[in-house]
Write an enzyme that holds these catalytic residues in place. Structure first.
Site, PDB file in Angstrom:
ATOM      1  CG  ASP A   1      -6.729  16.180 -14.731  1.00  0.00           C
ATOM      2  OD1 ASP A   1      -6.069  15.604 -15.617  1.00  0.00           O
ATOM      3  OD2 ASP A   1      -7.767  15.705 -14.232  1.00  0.00           O
TER       4      ASP A   1
ATOM      5  NE  ARG B   1      -3.041   0.423   3.231  1.00  0.00           N
ATOM      6  CZ  ARG B   1      -2.564   0.717   4.453  1.00  0.00           C
ATOM      7  NH1 ARG B   1      -1.994   1.884   4.682  1.00  0.00           N
ATOM      8  NH2 ARG B   1      -2.665  -0.153   5.444  1.00  0.00           N
TER       9      ARG B   1
ATOM     10  CE1 TYR C   1     -15.172  11.498 -15.737  1.00  0.00           C
ATOM     11  CE2 TYR C   1     -14.066  11.424 -13.607  1.00  0.00           C
ATOM     12  CZ  TYR C   1     -14.912  10.861 -14.547  1.00  0.00           C
ATOM     13  OH  TYR C   1     -15.492   9.644 -14.282  1.00  0.00           O
TER      14      TYR C   1
ATOM     15  CE  LYS D   1     -10.106   8.264 -18.747  1.00  0.00           C
ATOM     16  NZ  LYS D   1     -10.037   8.765 -17.438  1.00  0.00           N
TER      17      LYS D   1
HETATM   18  N1  LCS Z   1      -9.267  13.680 -14.803  1.00  0.00           N
HETATM   19  C1  LCS Z   1      -9.727  13.675 -16.065  1.00  0.00           C
HETATM   20  C2  LCS Z   1      -9.403  14.818 -16.977  1.00  0.00           C
HETATM   21  C3  LCS Z   1     -10.507  12.614 -16.509  1.00  0.00           C
HETATM   22  O1  LCS Z   1     -10.952  12.642 -17.771  1.00  0.00           O
HETATM   23  C4  LCS Z   1     -10.837  11.554 -15.620  1.00  0.00           C
HETATM   24  C5  LCS Z   1     -11.683  10.411 -16.031  1.00  0.00           C
HETATM   25  C6  LCS Z   1     -10.335  11.610 -14.307  1.00  0.00           C
HETATM   26  C7  LCS Z   1      -9.541  12.679 -13.933  1.00  0.00           C
HETATM   27  C8  LCS Z   1     -10.604  10.510 -13.310  1.00  0.00           C
HETATM   28  O2  LCS Z   1      -9.800   9.426 -13.617  1.00  0.00           O
HETATM   29  P1  LCS Z   1     -10.155   7.884 -13.314  1.00  0.00           P
HETATM   30  O3  LCS Z   1     -10.457   7.782 -11.866  1.00  0.00           O
HETATM   31  O4  LCS Z   1     -11.346   7.536 -14.155  1.00  0.00           O
HETATM   32  O5  LCS Z   1      -8.907   7.171 -13.703  1.00  0.00           O
HETATM   33  N2  LCS Z   1     -12.381  10.632 -17.241  1.00  0.00           N
HETATM   34  C9  LCS Z   1     -13.250   9.830 -17.783  1.00  0.00           C
HETATM   35  C10 LCS Z   1     -13.950  10.147 -18.971  1.00  0.00           C
HETATM   36  O6  LCS Z   1     -13.914  11.219 -19.580  1.00  0.00           O
HETATM   37  N3  LCS Z   1     -14.695   9.116 -19.325  1.00  0.00           N
HETATM   38  O7  LCS Z   1     -14.616   8.083 -18.398  1.00  0.00           O
HETATM   39  C11 LCS Z   1     -13.687   8.478 -17.353  1.00  0.00           C
END
Ligand code: LCS
Length: 403
Positions: free
Chosen positions: A185, A60, A113, A210
């Site tokens: 971000d 962890r 997001y 991503k």
């Molecule tokens: N920041 C951005 C810019 C994102 O697009 C996302 C997820 C996150 C943070 C959160 O990340 P995760 O916990 O999902 O790894 N964006 C998504 C989207 O546009 N479609 O599905 C997830």
């Protein structure tokens, strides 16, 4: 050795001479699929727990495969240290809880997001942390929203899904006048296209789900920042909140990173072709892509980024029978090569409707306020042949007339 180039740092983050695996000299980083680590004796264990010895103690809090990823991410973002986490949301939560407590305040852009918006408008207020979301295209809005309680400025540039940019250097200058750290971000650009720390930001966040992973097979997050911040994030917040990454997912990201520059080049090239083509289509009323001259912040995109990314948002026209929103549904329901799915940054082209999917955490009123039109469609342009992506969109757009 002189500082290595970006491509080299993506491929060679982990030395095969690393003491931890010097004997076998693997070329691919090993997966340390272990939850815990044996101590040499009781004093050794106690010293690691006390922070007097940097050995591993429990996955962890750290693991060699995670560390290899963290070092590589820090190297390509140009930061002192990295922390890999279970998801982008775990990274956001970990960063915020490291810097803020009840009574504190955050200023962020208003397009984020949808999950981050939900964190800011629901979960953080429950903990007594208030967030003010401002229009992100004018640094003066950030200056106006800062109060003596503000502990963090949180940016997403380009923003999901409106592709609004924030002038990172200008906002960092404003925040630093007040001694406030700036988090960016960088999910949409990756460090290949934008390096927020060089622009003056203090912390970079990724949904590594991503482009960092790139293949649509792992959920993960990463923070990069100063040694001091990352140590606190790991040994205070991650220790208590527990959003650690699995060694296997860390390994998938290390593998993904090796091809990040070549993938990003192709994502950008394909997205530019798709965006330019969409702009010529009579059924398409608006195309949003930072690489288009029609993007209101095209000049900032050229200055702040070294490429324009793989995301394109667009609106389609309605007709006598269909509203624009319904016409968009026809497009999404009829794509054959593109996949109707959330997420982005995969090798596959993914299409979705922000208003009812990724950004359904915004109220109808909030959606309109931040420029997420009900007709907006978001396309994450993948690595298929661009003429095939365009042909798929052409046939799906053609279905509007026949529906
Ligand atoms: N920041 C951005 C810019 C994102 O697009 C996302 C997820 C996150 C943070 C959160 O990340 P995760 O916990 O999902 O790894 N964006 C998504 C989207 O546009 N479609 O599905 C997830």
């Amino acid at each position: 050795m002189a500082k290595q180039g970006f491509n080299t740092r993506c491929v060679h983050g982990t030395s095969r001479n690393d003491a931890r695996w010097r004997k076998s000299r693997p070329v691919s980083t090993p997966i340390f699929q272990t939850s815990t680590f044996a101590f040499e004796n009781a004093d050794h264990g106690a010293a690691i727990f006390a922070g007097e010895n940097d050995g591993f103690l429990y996955t962890r809090l750290g693991n060699p495969t995670q560390e290899a990823l963290e070092d590589r991410m820090a190297a390509i973002e140009g930061g002192e240290a990295g922390l890999a986490l279970a998801s982008g949301m775990a990274a956001a939560t970990t960063a915020v809880l490291t810097l803020c407590e009840s009574g504190d305040h955050i200023v962020s852009g208003d397009t984020l997001y949808g999950g981050t918006h939900q964190l800011f408008t629901h979960t953080l207020p429950r903990l007594g942390i208030r967030v003010t979301e401002v229009k992100a295209d004018d640094p003066a809005n950030f200056a106006a929203a800062i109060t003596e309680k503000t502990k963090l400025v949180y940016l997403e540039s380009p923003a999901n899904p409106t592709l609004v940019l924030t002038d990172i250097a200008a906002v960092a200058a404003v925040a630093h006048e007040h001694g406030i750290p700036v988090l960016v971000d960088n999910t949409f650009c990756t460090p290949y296209l934008q390096r927020p720390l060089e622009l003056g930001a203090d912390i970079v966040l990724h949904s590594a789900t991503k482009y960092i992973g790139g293949h649509g097979d792992a959920i993960a997050g990463v923070l990069v920042g100063s040694e001091e911040f990352i140590t606190r994030a790991r040994f205070e917040t991650l220790r208590d909140v527990g959003g650690c990454i699995s060694p296997f997912n860390a390994w998938l990201l290390i593998r993904g990173l090796k091809t990040l520059p070549v993938r990003m080049d192709r994502h950008c090239a394909n997205a530019a072709l798709v965006a330019e083509w969409l702009e010529t289509q009579p059924m398409v009323t608006k195309v949003i892509y930072p690489g288009l001259k029609s993007h209101p912040q095209h000049e900032l995109a050229k200055r702040q980024q070294s490429g324009f990314g793989g995301l394109v948002s667009f609106h389609v026209a309605g007709n006598d029978v269909l509203t624009p929103r319904e016409a968009g549904k026809v497009v999404m329901d009829n794509v054959e090569l593109c996949t109707l799915a959330v997420s982005l940054g995969d090798v596959d082209s993914l299409i979705e409707h922000p208003g009812t999917m990724t950004h359904s955490t915004y109220s109808e009123e909030e959606l309109l306020n931040v420029g997420i039109d009900p007709a907006m469609i978001r396309l994450s342009v993948g690595l298929e042949d661009p003429q095939d992506i365009i042909a798929d969109l052409a046939q799906a757009l053609g279905r509007i007339q026949t529906t």
